[in-house]
Scaffold this active site. Structure first.
Site, PDB file in Angstrom:
ATOM      1  N   ARG A 193      -5.575 -13.074   0.588  1.00 48.06           N
ATOM      2  CA  ARG A 193      -6.170 -11.853   0.044  1.00 48.06           C
ATOM      3  C   ARG A 193      -7.614 -12.130  -0.398  1.00 48.06           C
ATOM      4  NH1 ARG A 193      -4.628  -6.909   0.753  1.00 48.06           N
ATOM      5  NH2 ARG A 193      -5.594  -6.407  -1.221  1.00 48.06           N
TER       6      ARG A 193
ATOM      7  N   GLN B 260     -13.731   6.112   4.001  1.00 46.20           N
ATOM      8  CA  GLN B 260     -13.313   5.048   4.924  1.00 46.20           C
ATOM      9  C   GLN B 260     -13.745   5.441   6.342  1.00 46.20           C
ATOM     10  OE1 GLN B 260      -9.068   4.195   4.645  1.00 46.20           O
ATOM     11  NE2 GLN B 260      -9.475   2.063   4.120  1.00 46.20           N
TER      12      GLN B 260
ATOM     13  N   GLU C  79       0.396  -7.342   9.078  1.00 44.61           N
ATOM     14  CA  GLU C  79      -0.897  -6.700   8.810  1.00 44.61           C
ATOM     15  C   GLU C  79      -2.012  -7.384   9.618  1.00 44.61           C
ATOM     16  OE1 GLU C  79      -1.849  -6.918   4.678  1.00 44.61           O
ATOM     17  OE2 GLU C  79      -3.504  -5.469   4.795  1.00 44.61           O
TER      18      GLU C  79
ATOM     19  N   TYR D 179      -7.472 -12.325   5.222  1.00 44.92           N
ATOM     20  CA  TYR D 179      -7.795 -10.898   5.343  1.00 44.92           C
ATOM     21  C   TYR D 179      -8.863 -10.636   6.416  1.00 44.92           C
ATOM     22  CZ  TYR D 179      -7.218  -6.355   2.826  1.00 44.92           C
ATOM     23  OH  TYR D 179      -6.928  -5.064   2.449  1.00 44.92           O
TER      24      TYR D 179
ATOM     25  N   ASP E 243      -5.854   4.484   8.065  1.00 41.20           N
ATOM     26  CA  ASP E 243      -4.487   4.106   8.448  1.00 41.20           C
ATOM     27  C   ASP E 243      -3.747   5.315   9.015  1.00 41.20           C
ATOM     28  OD1 ASP E 243      -5.335   2.272   6.102  1.00 41.20           O
ATOM     29  OD2 ASP E 243      -3.630   1.205   6.977  1.00 41.20           O
TER      30      ASP E 243
ATOM     31  N   TYR F  83       0.853  -1.207   0.000  1.00 40.33           N
ATOM     32  CA  TYR F  83       0.000   0.000   0.000  1.00 40.33           C
ATOM     33  C   TYR F  83       0.887   1.255   0.000  1.00 40.33           C
ATOM     34  CZ  TYR F  83      -3.143  -3.547   2.123  1.00 40.33           C
ATOM     35  OH  TYR F  83      -3.858  -4.679   2.424  1.00 40.33           O
TER      36      TYR F  83
ATOM     37  N   TYR G 261       0.396  -0.095  -7.243  1.00 35.99           N
ATOM     38  CA  TYR G 261      -0.877  -0.411  -6.571  1.00 35.99           C
ATOM     39  C   TYR G 261      -2.030  -0.266  -7.566  1.00 35.99           C
ATOM     40  CZ  TYR G 261      -4.907  -0.294  -3.517  1.00 35.99           C
ATOM     41  OH  TYR G 261      -6.131  -0.561  -2.951  1.00 35.99           O
TER      42      TYR G 261
ATOM     43  N   ASP H  69     -12.770  -4.984   4.274  1.00 36.23           N
ATOM     44  CA  ASP H  69     -13.196  -5.215   2.898  1.00 36.23           C
ATOM     45  C   ASP H  69     -13.987  -6.493   2.607  1.00 36.23           C
ATOM     46  OD1 ASP H  69     -11.462  -3.078   2.910  1.00 36.23           O
ATOM     47  OD2 ASP H  69      -9.981  -3.983   1.590  1.00 36.23           O
TER      48      ASP H  69
HETATM   49  C1  DGY Z   1      -6.793  -2.964  -0.455  1.00 39.35           C
HETATM   50  O1  DGY Z   1      -6.227  -2.636  -1.508  1.00 39.35           O
HETATM   51  O2  DGY Z   1      -6.892  -4.130  -0.071  1.00 39.35           O
HETATM   52  C2  DGY Z   1      -7.320  -1.902   0.409  1.00 39.35           C
HETATM   53  O3  DGY Z   1      -7.880  -2.411   1.573  1.00 39.35           O
HETATM   54  C3  DGY Z   1      -8.334  -1.079  -0.319  1.00 39.35           C
HETATM   55  O4  DGY Z   1      -8.528   0.073   0.397  1.00 39.35           O
END
Ligand code: DGY
Length: 422
Positions: A200, A106, A395, A351, A35, A28, A80, A168
């Site tokens: 993911r 967010q 994470e 995740y 964040d 990211y 990204y 997410d």
């Molecule tokens: C991601 O890219 O997984 C983020 O959480 C999107 O904001």
């Protein structure tokens, strides 16, 4: 523990990009909204001015309608996706001119973080100056949630994209997403090159994530209504975090000699909205799907966030705490799993579908403290610090084994450890 503190500080410094902290450089590389707010909480222990600057950097992205977007793009970082072009905000009314952003928001942790920074800044005038600007921006953003995102005027902000929830791919969005037929969507993913794809979101999720990004542009970024959009859910976590933020905004403004005349009124509306999401039979709070017009009864760790808002009635707290400690639900070896262990959708490595996250633990700890549930707050604090000492600033974490998962060098893990150590 001293080593942990020094390592956390070093990580924040290493992820600093001229005033904003990237969540994790490899995965990211831009500025993310919530964040940054969590990072400011950590920076407050190192350098309150730097903490205030982190929040000020977020204001660069504010839209004229008050929305502060979820990503503020760094033009130099290209690894990204979706990249700025995919969001198609060129024609968006009231977008910021000087910086590319996403078109969605967010969870609003900004005012809570700002209050935290002020309280640790020892009367520093520079910090106060910056936080005055934050008050004005946060007030406009908070108002936007209830003006443009609460179509039924129930004190319950609705999200138009799972990314807005910050959590997410939580199982609670599955049914609402399954209704969407995204057709042929073409897009590039780069996340799977950094983190193993079993940790993911799936292709099913990403097809719909990109479809919904395009839908925002197609609808000219207009305020959503259930009949016009494909995904619209009243998100308990956002309502709870916003409710808490209104209280913090009010206190912050007062401390700085400013007025935010509507913050407490909005807080009361949100508190009433959250109360309406409590299911007395099942014993937990849930979300509500506006397109399907039905409650979402899938449980998630976000169900504890009304504690963070301080709006859980005294008699309900023990019921929530029992779920938190139940080994079949949220009382796994390394809590707090994002989904309950006995849920058929529970996936301890993927995740937001099972792993434990430090920001959720931090909000639950804070909520337990507010409810005077001090022993459990202290135990969860210790367990959280042990987890990070053992597995690093990852994470997220496998909730049964404690294995570190997702990105490495994750900023909010380090930032919130600094507060949990204090
Ligand atoms: C991601 O890219 O997984 C983020 O959480 C999107 O904001």
């Amino acid at each position: 523990r001293l080593t942990l503190k020094l390592a956390a500080e070093a990580l924040l410094r290493a992820n600093d990009r001229q005033g904003c902290t990237v969540p994790a450089p490899a995965l990211y590389p831009h500025q993310w909204n919530w964040d940054s707010a969590f990072c400011a909480i950590g920076w407050a222990y190192i350098d309150p001015r730097r903490a205030a600057r982190e929040l000020e950097m977020l204001l660069r992205g504010q839209w004229e309608n008050g929305m502060i977007p979820h990503i503020l793009f760094n033009p130099e970082a290209t690894h990204y996706e979706p990249n700025p072009k995919v969001w198609q905000i060129d024609q968006a009314p009231g977008r910021p001119q000087a910086i590319a952003t996403s078109s969605i928001t967010q969870p609003p942790v900004l005012a809570t973080a700002a209050r935290f920074v002020l309280e640790r800044s020892g009367g520093d005038r520079t910090v106060e100056e910056i936080l005055r600007r934050v008050v004005v921006a946060a007030d406009a953003w908070h108002a936007w949630f209830l003006r443009e995102r609460d179509p039924l005027q129930q004190g319950l902000p609705a999200i138009v994209h799972p990314w807005e929830s910050g959590l997410d791919n939580a199982p609670r969005w599955d049914a609402a997403l399954a209704r969407i037929d995204p057709g042929e969507v073409t897009y590039t993913r780069k996340d799977n090159a950094v983190v193993s794809s079993e940790q993911r979101p799936t292709r099913f999720d990403y097809d719909r994530y990109f479809f919904l990004v395009a839908e925002r542009a197609k609808l000219s970024f207009a305020p959503p209504t259930p009949s016009r959009v494909s995904f619209l859910v009243q998100d308990l976590a956002i309502a709870s975090i916003l409710c808490r933020a209104e209280e913090d905004l009010h206190a912050l403004a007062r401390a700085l000699g400013l007025e935010v005349p509507h913050a407490l009124e909005r807080r009361a509306k949100l508190a009433a909205g959250i109360a309406s999401l409590y299911d007395t039979t099942r014993g937990y709070y849930h979300d509500h799907d506006l397109v399907g017009d039905a409650p979402i009864t899938v449980e998630h760790a976000s169900g504890f966030l009304p504690l963070f808002a301080g709006v859980v009635p005294l008699e309900t707290v023990p019921r929530l705490v029992a779920r938190l400690k139940d080994p079949n639900k949220f009382g796994t070896a390394w809590p707090v799993p994002s989904a309950p262990a006995d849920d058929p959708q529970f996936d301890p490595r993927r995740y937001w579908r099972g792993p434990s996250w430090i920001n959720v633990n931090w909000m639950i700890i804070e909520g337990l403290r507010r409810a005077s549930w001090r022993d459990d707050a202290a135990k969860l604090t210790d367990r959280t610090l042990d987890l990070v000492s053992r597995s690093g600033f990852r994470e997220y974490f496998e909730p049964n084994t404690g294995e570190g998962l997702g990105a490495e060098n994750f900023s909010w893990t380090a930032a919130l450890v600094l507060d949990l150590l204090a």
